[in-house]
Design a protein around this motif. Structure first.
Motif, PDB file in Angstrom:
ATOM      1  N   LYS A   6       0.831  -1.209   0.000  1.00 26.79           N
ATOM      2  CA  LYS A   6       0.000   0.000   0.000  1.00 26.79           C
ATOM      3  C   LYS A   6       0.866   1.260   0.000  1.00 26.79           C
ATOM      4  O   LYS A   6       0.584   2.234  -0.693  1.00 26.79           O
ATOM      5  CB  LYS A   6      -0.944  -0.006   1.206  1.00 26.79           C
ATOM      6  CG  LYS A   6      -1.922   1.157   1.200  1.00 26.79           C
ATOM      7  CD  LYS A   6      -2.951   0.995   2.287  1.00 26.79           C
ATOM      8  CE  LYS A   6      -3.926   2.152   2.311  1.00 26.79           C
ATOM      9  NZ  LYS A   6      -4.672   2.297   1.034  1.00 26.79           N
ATOM     10  N   LYS A   7       1.967   1.235   0.788  1.00 27.07           N
ATOM     11  CA  LYS A   7       2.837   2.416   0.844  1.00 27.07           C
ATOM     12  C   LYS A   7       3.542   2.660  -0.487  1.00 27.07           C
ATOM     13  O   LYS A   7       3.838   3.804  -0.850  1.00 27.07           O
ATOM     14  CB  LYS A   7       3.854   2.266   1.974  1.00 27.07           C
ATOM     15  CG  LYS A   7       3.242   2.398   3.357  1.00 27.07           C
ATOM     16  CD  LYS A   7       4.312   2.415   4.443  1.00 27.07           C
ATOM     17  CE  LYS A   7       3.673   2.644   5.816  1.00 27.07           C
ATOM     18  NZ  LYS A   7       4.698   2.662   6.896  1.00 27.07           N
TER      19      LYS A   7
ATOM     20  N   GLU B 231       0.981   4.417  -2.579  1.00 30.88           N
ATOM     21  CA  GLU B 231       0.823   5.789  -2.081  1.00 30.88           C
ATOM     22  C   GLU B 231       1.985   6.658  -2.521  1.00 30.88           C
ATOM     23  O   GLU B 231       1.799   7.825  -2.898  1.00 30.88           O
ATOM     24  CB  GLU B 231       0.702   5.785  -0.553  1.00 30.88           C
ATOM     25  CG  GLU B 231      -0.613   5.221  -0.041  1.00 30.88           C
ATOM     26  CD  GLU B 231      -0.652   5.128   1.476  1.00 30.88           C
ATOM     27  OE1 GLU B 231       0.406   5.352   2.107  1.00 30.88           O
ATOM     28  OE2 GLU B 231      -1.736   4.818   2.023  1.00 30.88           O
TER      29      GLU B 231
ATOM     30  N   ASP C 223       1.566   7.471  -6.137  1.00 32.06           N
ATOM     31  CA  ASP C 223       0.561   8.525  -6.282  1.00 32.06           C
ATOM     32  C   ASP C 223       1.167   9.898  -6.002  1.00 32.06           C
ATOM     33  O   ASP C 223       0.863  10.884  -6.689  1.00 32.06           O
ATOM     34  CB  ASP C 223      -0.606   8.282  -5.321  1.00 32.06           C
ATOM     35  CG  ASP C 223      -1.489   7.120  -5.769  1.00 32.06           C
ATOM     36  OD1 ASP C 223      -1.425   6.762  -6.965  1.00 32.06           O
ATOM     37  OD2 ASP C 223      -2.222   6.581  -4.923  1.00 32.06           O
ATOM     38  N   LYS C 224       2.035   9.974  -5.005  1.00 33.11           N
ATOM     39  CA  LYS C 224       2.671  11.256  -4.687  1.00 33.11           C
ATOM     40  C   LYS C 224       3.634  11.678  -5.801  1.00 33.11           C
ATOM     41  O   LYS C 224       3.753  12.868  -6.118  1.00 33.11           O
ATOM     42  CB  LYS C 224       3.404  11.172  -3.352  1.00 33.11           C
ATOM     43  CG  LYS C 224       2.476  11.129  -2.153  1.00 33.11           C
ATOM     44  CD  LYS C 224       3.244  11.170  -0.844  1.00 33.11           C
ATOM     45  CE  LYS C 224       2.299  11.183   0.345  1.00 33.11           C
ATOM     46  NZ  LYS C 224       3.024  11.230   1.643  1.00 33.11           N
TER      47      LYS C 224
ATOM     48  N   GLY D   1      -4.631   2.359  -4.752  1.00 28.67           N
ATOM     49  CA  GLY D   1      -4.375   3.749  -4.398  1.00 28.67           C
ATOM     50  C   GLY D   1      -5.367   4.656  -5.079  1.00 28.67           C
ATOM     51  O   GLY D   1      -6.253   4.214  -5.804  1.00 28.67           O
TER      52      GLY D   1
ATOM     53  N   VAL E 101      -4.505  12.853  -3.426  1.00 27.72           N
ATOM     54  CA  VAL E 101      -3.215  13.347  -2.945  1.00 27.72           C
ATOM     55  C   VAL E 101      -3.188  14.867  -2.971  1.00 27.72           C
ATOM     56  O   VAL E 101      -3.421  15.499  -4.006  1.00 27.72           O
ATOM     57  CB  VAL E 101      -2.055  12.790  -3.804  1.00 27.72           C
ATOM     58  CG1 VAL E 101      -0.733  13.381  -3.347  1.00 27.72           C
ATOM     59  CG2 VAL E 101      -2.016  11.271  -3.697  1.00 27.72           C
TER      60      VAL E 101
END
Length: 489
Positions: free
Chosen positions: A2-3, A6, A9-10, A44, A49
């Protein structure tokens, strides 16, 4: 995982904000990143974001930490994958160049260069976060830096090898074919075309630049470095288009010139280096060139500055100086222009544009070696090699010294030894000269501190290194050289 999603996405949000990533392309680019790691699912939501970062360091660190934790790559592979991911996020070279020329058309060439530099920083090709951590100070009229990111090449043969490419593609480390080349972590490299001397060259910024907006202008053709009259014309073309930059060329000689001698290129950027600020010891004029002057600089190296508002005069005078220098012989001074080992003399030109016109400085260089000085008679002498053994190239010759990263810890340890009053331990024997001279400065005035005393010593050593490189140790000898070309005091 998941990280990982994420963090991706960033990265997408960062690219939309800073790298001109179009919303239309986000799915395509995201899938390109997934492809790098064989990811066939997604957990995600980049739309959620809220991202306001303007530098890549933080988001890249978060991405690498997440990927290492997830077992996608090892920590030591982070640089490779950062380059791969940022290469996906950045605009294609054609789009970067199109944007560059749109800025130039609307806001001028210098603003376009600043935009391009900023884009290369945000794309993580220019490692500004690391560059800003390099120690830098001014001393003895010089700028001294310790470049912790640049490897030290004490052997000139290894320096040349470090910039070559086995296998023949690209032919060298600065060929245009490096743009996007994964084999050298160049997927974030972007270039723009520049016209020099009626030819197509390209400009790129240096990832580990030695000064503000450090870049190189490179010939599209893979031909050896050389300096001739056409070189002076190209350099003036560049400052005509980018008048707030300087640009210069290394002497095309082994040991003292550039490390990439196989490919014609120049270096420049947005910082006026100390040599350009130096005054003149002698100012000479010629009846043949009305309005032009030739100045013998008040500088530790041997430098002639030619000043005129007339481009043709600059090119003609500089070529006359170059031709005389490459054939000049003075055995009593150790100056041998050519022998069985090849050509030994060349000029290193560098130009700025000022209210006086073009100021083209010619640094007279010679790489002759001797039994006493096997690394070069006009190179840093052996007592200074512990500080700087590498080539004294165009940038150092202009007063900005790039010292090896190892010195940060080595000199800090010597400072502690001096402040403690202890003797220099055997393992630091190569630093005896430095130790003795810094201790003398410190003992005379302990309140300055050993660190400041060390900075004073480094500045003084770099001045002495430049004096080693001077082919004429007396400024009157340089004036006489010009008088033989028809210039008068």
């Amino acid at each position: 995982m998941k990280k990982v999603y994420e963090s991706i996405d960033k990265l997408i949000a960062y690219a939309k904000q800073n790298l001109n990533l179009d919303e239309r392309d986000t799915d395509y680019v995201k899938n390109g990143i997934f492809r790098l790691f064989g990811l066939n699912s997604y957990d995600g939501n980049s739309a959620d974001v809220n991202f306001i970062e303007s530098a890549p360091d933080g988001v890249l660190k978060e991405f690498c930490d997440a990927c290492v934790s997830a077992g996608l790559f090892a920590a030591e592979e982070s640089e490779y994958y950062c380059d791969a991911v940022m290469g996906e996020l950045m605009l294609a070279p054609s789009s970067v160049e199109k944007s560059f020329y749109e800025v130039a058309k609307t806001h001028g060439n210098m603003q376009a260069m600043r935009w391009f530099y900023d884009y290369c920083v945000k794309g993580d090709y220019v490692k500004k976060g690391k560059l800003d951590k390099n120690p830098r100070f001014e001393e003895c009229g010089l700028v001294i830096t310790i470049n912790k990111a640049k490897p030290e090449f004490r052997d000139p043969k290894k320096a040349a090898a470090g910039n070559s490419v086995a296998g023949g593609y690209p032919k060298c480390s600065i060929c245009h074919e490096n743009e996007g080349f994964a084999g050298r972590n160049k997927r974030t490299l972007r270039t723009v075309n520049v016209q020099l001397g009626g030819e197509e060259w390209f400009w790129q910024f240096s990832p580990y630049g030695y000064f503000n907006q450090h870049g190189i202008a490179v010939n599209y053709k893979h031909i050896p470095m050389h300096v001739d009259k056409a070189t002076f014309v190209r350099l003036m073309d560049f400052v005509d288009n980018y008048p707030q930059y300087f640009i210069g060329c290394n002497a095309p000689l082994p040991r003292i010139g550039g490390s990439v001698l196989a490919h014609d290129h120049y270096q420049g950027g947005g910082e006026i280096l100390p040599m350009h600020k130096a005054g003149a010891v002698y100012t000479l004029k010629s009846k043949a060139y009305k309005g032009a002057v030739a100045e013998v600089l008040d500088w530790a190296g041997t430098v002639i500055r030619v000043v005129s508002k007339d481009r043709a005069q600059i090119a003609d005078i500089c070529e006359a100086i170059r031709e005389k220098w490459v054939n000049y012989e003075n055995v009593s001074l150790g100056i041998i222009p050519e022998d069985k080992d090849g050509v030994h003399s060349a000029v290193s030109p560098t130009v700025i544009k000022t209210a006086r016109g073009y100021e083209m400085s010619l640094i007279l260089r010679n790489n002759i070696a001797s039994e006493k000085y096997p690394d070069g008679v006009f190179h840093a002498h052996p007592e200074f090699h512990v500080i700087k053994k590498e080539s004294i190239g165009l940038i150092e010759a202009q007063g900005l010294f790039i010292l090896p990263g190892r010195l940060e810890s080595e000199l800090a340890e010597i400072e502690k030894i001096i402040e403690s009053g202890a003797q220099l331990p055997p393992e630091y024997a190569p630093f005896k000269l430095v130790f003795d001279e810094v201790k003398r400065i410190y003992d005379k005035n302990p309140s300055v501190g050993a660190h400041k005393a060390m900075q004073t010593e480094l500045g003084d050593i770099c001045i002495r290194i430049l004096e080693n490189t001077a082919v004429f140790k007396d400024k009157s000898q340089t004036a006489k050289f010009l008088e033989e070309l028809g210039f008068d005091l």
